[in-house]
Design a protein around this motif. Sequence first.
Motif, PDB file in Angstrom:
ATOM      1  N   ASP A  55     -13.563 -67.235  42.137  1.00 49.51           N
ATOM      2  CA  ASP A  55     -12.820 -67.269  43.395  1.00 49.51           C
ATOM      3  C   ASP A  55     -13.761 -67.753  44.500  1.00 49.51           C
ATOM      4  O   ASP A  55     -14.383 -66.963  45.223  1.00 49.51           O
ATOM      5  N   ALA A  56     -13.859 -69.073  44.618  1.00 58.00           N
ATOM      6  CA  ALA A  56     -14.828 -69.658  45.545  1.00 58.00           C
ATOM      7  C   ALA A  56     -14.548 -69.261  46.989  1.00 58.00           C
ATOM      8  O   ALA A  56     -15.452 -68.843  47.722  1.00 58.00           O
ATOM      9  N   ASP A  57     -13.277 -69.370  47.413  1.00 56.62           N
ATOM     10  CA  ASP A  57     -12.968 -69.049  48.808  1.00 56.62           C
ATOM     11  C   ASP A  57     -13.239 -67.580  49.118  1.00 56.62           C
ATOM     12  O   ASP A  57     -13.780 -67.239  50.175  1.00 56.62           O
ATOM     13  N   GLY A  58     -12.871 -66.694  48.195  1.00 59.62           N
ATOM     14  CA  GLY A  58     -13.112 -65.271  48.421  1.00 59.62           C
ATOM     15  C   GLY A  58     -14.592 -64.943  48.461  1.00 59.62           C
ATOM     16  O   GLY A  58     -15.052 -64.157  49.312  1.00 59.62           O
ATOM     17  N   ALA A  59     -15.373 -65.533  47.549  1.00 60.03           N
ATOM     18  CA  ALA A  59     -16.809 -65.264  47.511  1.00 60.03           C
ATOM     19  C   ALA A  59     -17.498 -65.802  48.760  1.00 60.03           C
ATOM     20  O   ALA A  59     -18.353 -65.139  49.358  1.00 60.03           O
ATOM     21  N   ILE A  60     -17.112 -67.025  49.152  1.00 62.22           N
ATOM     22  CA  ILE A  60     -17.697 -67.608  50.370  1.00 62.22           C
ATOM     23  C   ILE A  60     -17.357 -66.747  51.577  1.00 62.22           C
ATOM     24  O   ILE A  60     -18.220 -66.431  52.411  1.00 62.22           O
ATOM     25  N   GLY A  61     -16.097 -66.330  51.682  1.00 60.19           N
ATOM     26  CA  GLY A  61     -15.698 -65.530  52.832  1.00 60.19           C
ATOM     27  C   GLY A  61     -16.454 -64.230  52.937  1.00 60.19           C
ATOM     28  O   GLY A  61     -16.908 -63.842  54.017  1.00 60.19           O
ATOM     29  N   LEU A  62     -16.648 -63.540  51.794  1.00 61.39           N
ATOM     30  CA  LEU A  62     -17.342 -62.254  51.832  1.00 61.39           C
ATOM     31  C   LEU A  62     -18.828 -62.429  52.118  1.00 61.39           C
ATOM     32  O   LEU A  62     -19.420 -61.636  52.859  1.00 61.39           O
ATOM     33  N   THR A  63     -19.445 -63.471  51.569  1.00 62.98           N
ATOM     34  CA  THR A  63     -20.873 -63.679  51.853  1.00 62.98           C
ATOM     35  C   THR A  63     -21.093 -63.994  53.330  1.00 62.98           C
ATOM     36  O   THR A  63     -22.060 -63.521  53.935  1.00 62.98           O
ATOM     37  N   VAL A  64     -20.194 -64.779  53.918  1.00 61.62           N
ATOM     38  CA  VAL A  64     -20.323 -65.083  55.350  1.00 61.62           C
ATOM     39  C   VAL A  64     -20.143 -63.805  56.175  1.00 61.62           C
ATOM     40  O   VAL A  64     -20.863 -63.575  57.153  1.00 61.62           O
ATOM     41  N   ASP A  65     -19.180 -62.951  55.756  1.00 61.74           N
ATOM     42  CA  ASP A  65     -18.972 -61.696  56.484  1.00 61.74           C
ATOM     43  C   ASP A  65     -20.188 -60.775  56.388  1.00 61.74           C
ATOM     44  O   ASP A  65     -20.470 -60.005  57.318  1.00 61.74           O
ATOM     45  N   LEU A  66     -20.900 -60.849  55.272  1.00 60.22           N
ATOM     46  CA  LEU A  66     -22.071 -59.992  55.075  1.00 60.22           C
ATOM     47  C   LEU A  66     -23.337 -60.559  55.704  1.00 60.22           C
ATOM     48  O   LEU A  66     -24.346 -59.856  55.814  1.00 60.22           O
ATOM     49  N   ALA A  67     -23.322 -61.821  56.111  1.00 61.86           N
ATOM     50  CA  ALA A  67     -24.554 -62.513  56.502  1.00 61.86           C
ATOM     51  C   ALA A  67     -25.288 -61.816  57.644  1.00 61.86           C
ATOM     52  O   ALA A  67     -26.527 -61.678  57.613  1.00 61.86           O
ATOM     53  N   TRP A  68     -24.551 -61.387  58.662  1.00 62.36           N
ATOM     54  CA  TRP A  68     -25.237 -60.783  59.807  1.00 62.36           C
ATOM     55  C   TRP A  68     -25.811 -59.419  59.452  1.00 62.36           C
ATOM     56  O   TRP A  68     -26.887 -59.044  59.917  1.00 62.36           O
ATOM     57  N   TYR A  69     -25.105 -58.679  58.592  1.00 65.57           N
ATOM     58  CA  TYR A  69     -25.633 -57.400  58.102  1.00 65.57           C
ATOM     59  C   TYR A  69     -26.941 -57.625  57.357  1.00 65.57           C
ATOM     60  O   TYR A  69     -27.925 -56.915  57.581  1.00 65.57           O
TER      61      TYR A  69
ATOM     62  N   ASP B 233     -22.924 -50.856  47.826  1.00 64.05           N
ATOM     63  CA  ASP B 233     -22.844 -51.109  46.388  1.00 64.05           C
ATOM     64  C   ASP B 233     -21.435 -51.530  45.983  1.00 64.05           C
ATOM     65  O   ASP B 233     -21.253 -52.417  45.135  1.00 64.05           O
ATOM     66  N   ASN B 234     -20.417 -50.900  46.570  1.00 65.99           N
ATOM     67  CA  ASN B 234     -19.042 -51.276  46.261  1.00 65.99           C
ATOM     68  C   ASN B 234     -18.724 -52.685  46.744  1.00 65.99           C
ATOM     69  O   ASN B 234     -18.013 -53.448  46.074  1.00 65.99           O
ATOM     70  N   VAL B 235     -19.250 -53.042  47.919  1.00 62.83           N
ATOM     71  CA  VAL B 235     -19.022 -54.392  48.448  1.00 62.83           C
ATOM     72  C   VAL B 235     -19.673 -55.428  47.527  1.00 62.83           C
ATOM     73  O   VAL B 235     -19.075 -56.473  47.219  1.00 62.83           O
ATOM     74  N   LEU B 236     -20.883 -55.143  47.069  1.00 61.36           N
ATOM     75  CA  LEU B 236     -21.551 -56.082  46.162  1.00 61.36           C
ATOM     76  C   LEU B 236     -20.804 -56.188  44.835  1.00 61.36           C
ATOM     77  O   LEU B 236     -20.746 -57.267  44.227  1.00 61.36           O
ATOM     78  N   ALA B 237     -20.230 -55.079  44.377  1.00 56.60           N
ATOM     79  CA  ALA B 237     -19.435 -55.132  43.142  1.00 56.60           C
ATOM     80  C   ALA B 237     -18.231 -56.051  43.323  1.00 56.60           C
ATOM     81  O   ALA B 237     -17.889 -56.848  42.426  1.00 56.60           O
ATOM     82  N   ALA B 238     -17.593 -55.964  44.492  1.00 58.39           N
ATOM     83  CA  ALA B 238     -16.472 -56.851  44.781  1.00 58.39           C
ATOM     84  C   ALA B 238     -16.923 -58.307  44.843  1.00 58.39           C
ATOM     85  O   ALA B 238     -16.237 -59.208  44.320  1.00 58.39           O
ATOM     86  N   LEU B 239     -18.058 -58.544  45.459  1.00 59.78           N
ATOM     87  CA  LEU B 239     -18.584 -59.902  45.558  1.00 59.78           C
ATOM     88  C   LEU B 239     -18.925 -60.452  44.172  1.00 59.78           C
ATOM     89  O   LEU B 239     -18.652 -61.627  43.858  1.00 59.78           O
ATOM     90  N   ARG B 240     -19.498 -59.603  43.331  1.00 59.70           N
ATOM     91  CA  ARG B 240     -19.826 -60.025  41.958  1.00 59.70           C
ATOM     92  C   ARG B 240     -18.561 -60.414  41.200  1.00 59.70           C
ATOM     93  O   ARG B 240     -18.521 -61.417  40.475  1.00 59.70           O
ATOM     94  N   HIS B 241     -17.505 -59.632  41.397  1.00 59.35           N
ATOM     95  CA  HIS B 241     -16.240 -59.930  40.737  1.00 59.35           C
ATOM     96  C   HIS B 241     -15.683 -61.277  41.207  1.00 59.35           C
ATOM     97  O   HIS B 241     -15.193 -62.078  40.387  1.00 59.35           O
ATOM     98  N   LEU B 242     -15.748 -61.529  42.491  1.00 59.57           N
ATOM     99  CA  LEU B 242     -15.256 -62.799  43.019  1.00 59.57           C
ATOM    100  C   LEU B 242     -16.022 -63.976  42.427  1.00 59.57           C
ATOM    101  O   LEU B 242     -15.424 -65.009  42.077  1.00 59.57           O
ATOM    102  N   CYS B 243     -17.334 -63.828  42.302  1.00 60.32           N
ATOM    103  CA  CYS B 243     -18.145 -64.904  41.724  1.00 60.32           C
ATOM    104  C   CYS B 243     -17.835 -65.076  40.241  1.00 60.32           C
ATOM    105  O   CYS B 243     -17.701 -66.201  39.741  1.00 60.32           O
ATOM    106  N   ASP B 244     -17.727 -63.962  39.516  1.00 58.11           N
ATOM    107  CA  ASP B 244     -17.499 -64.022  38.069  1.00 58.11           C
ATOM    108  C   ASP B 244     -16.142 -64.624  37.731  1.00 58.11           C
ATOM    109  O   ASP B 244     -15.981 -65.267  36.685  1.00 58.11           O
ATOM    110  N   THR B 245     -15.150 -64.415  38.609  1.00 55.63           N
ATOM    111  CA  THR B 245     -13.811 -64.951  38.354  1.00 55.63           C
ATOM    112  C   THR B 245     -13.604 -66.327  38.972  1.00 55.63           C
ATOM    113  O   THR B 245     -12.500 -66.883  38.884  1.00 55.63           O
TER     114      THR B 245
END
Length: 461
Positions: A21-35, A7-19
Amino acid sequence: MLGAEYDNVLAALRHLCDTGDADGAIGLTVDLAWYWEMLGRHADATYWLTKAVALPHERPTAPPNALPDGAREAPPAESPGVRRVIAEGLLLLGTVAPQGALINDSFEERREELWALIDRLLNGPGAPGFGAVLTAVRLASLEASEASRTITRRLAGGTDVWLAGLAHLFQARSAENEGHLDQARSDVTAALDRFRQVGDRWGLATALPLRALLRQYDGDLDGALADLGEAKRLAREFGSLSLSDEVFIELRWIDLHVHLDETARAGELIAAARERALRSASPELTILLDAREAALRTLTGELDRARELVESAEAGLSEQHPFGGDHGRAMVGVVRGALDLELGNGPAAEETLGRAYAAAVESKDLPMVATVAVAVAGLAALYGLYGDAAVVLGAAARLRGAHDRTDRQVRTLSDRARAALGGGRFDEAYESGWRMDAPTAVTRADPARLRRPPADAPPPA
């Protein structure tokens, strides 16, 4: 574990999208992809990948280079531009091939887009990193082409042990789908060896059900049960498999108990799987279980219940769930055809199996065509065409790559045809089907090729 902080990771991802931050959001989604993939969270993956990829960005250009010889032991860090291409590839995977055994029909419509992405992942500046290679090979595995085989072969012989295991697993699945079981055995053994070498329980739990199927074909039902048991144990250790992988294990488990003539146990397993289906709210799982239980009830003579279940499965397909592709239509059609045969309704079975056969051919899944072929052999036997039944049973074996004499329907039909023809004639007819090449065997499985007796002909003895 990541699950505890999800839940905390998704909150961080939501913040990156809302602000923005394309590179940050892309990086975190790729890191989460295998999970997301391992635990079957495909809705989460599609939602967040869509949001991240939609954020404004500047796309870098990528000059063409040669394909890699394999993943490097210490791959370079991937640039933001490359990670965006990875995210686009992962999103395409979720769009054209919802994770599971069944490939979505929309793949054909997006082939050029898929191969353009593969080219960008593998042929960007510098050596491709781990994520780029992993995404490329998963995309390439959706199509059995020479280009995709080249990529997986290179990865299978590469220096990254885990990627080599994954490539061998993809090759094993492709070989099994094409009826090349010797190659499938070799590749699944190699995949298991490499996953054990790196200690990856997910990889082992994913590969073991395929080896269980191969052991079933070889008549080693105890070994197959042991493999499925180990796969379930490993899945519990690291959390869970995706829903599609869990369903694959459950269906293999149920089929094995039917092969062992333990129909009561198979029924218990279906009931337990239904409990999970209710919790998951998965229409695809419900369709699968309805079809599998309908087949079981037909086998045990509970035909009214079988009719209810197959009608439920057909209704599910008609609602255009992702499962309702050619493979799903073929599978449910075979079950309906088996029920028609048990009721002695040859014309209805012929019509139903004709549709199932067409869907199976379109699915390009030779084991599915083999399943239809066994039912077509049953139709031939109903008409008293025991020579045709023997040939089609041999063609079915050719398509799956194994005789599978532990299959109850195959045994029953073989015994009936052998009794009608005599051992020598049966063996000759069966062998003629077994010796066919794959295209000829596919054609011979068509129920339209049976010489249907005239309406006023006496019933077969």
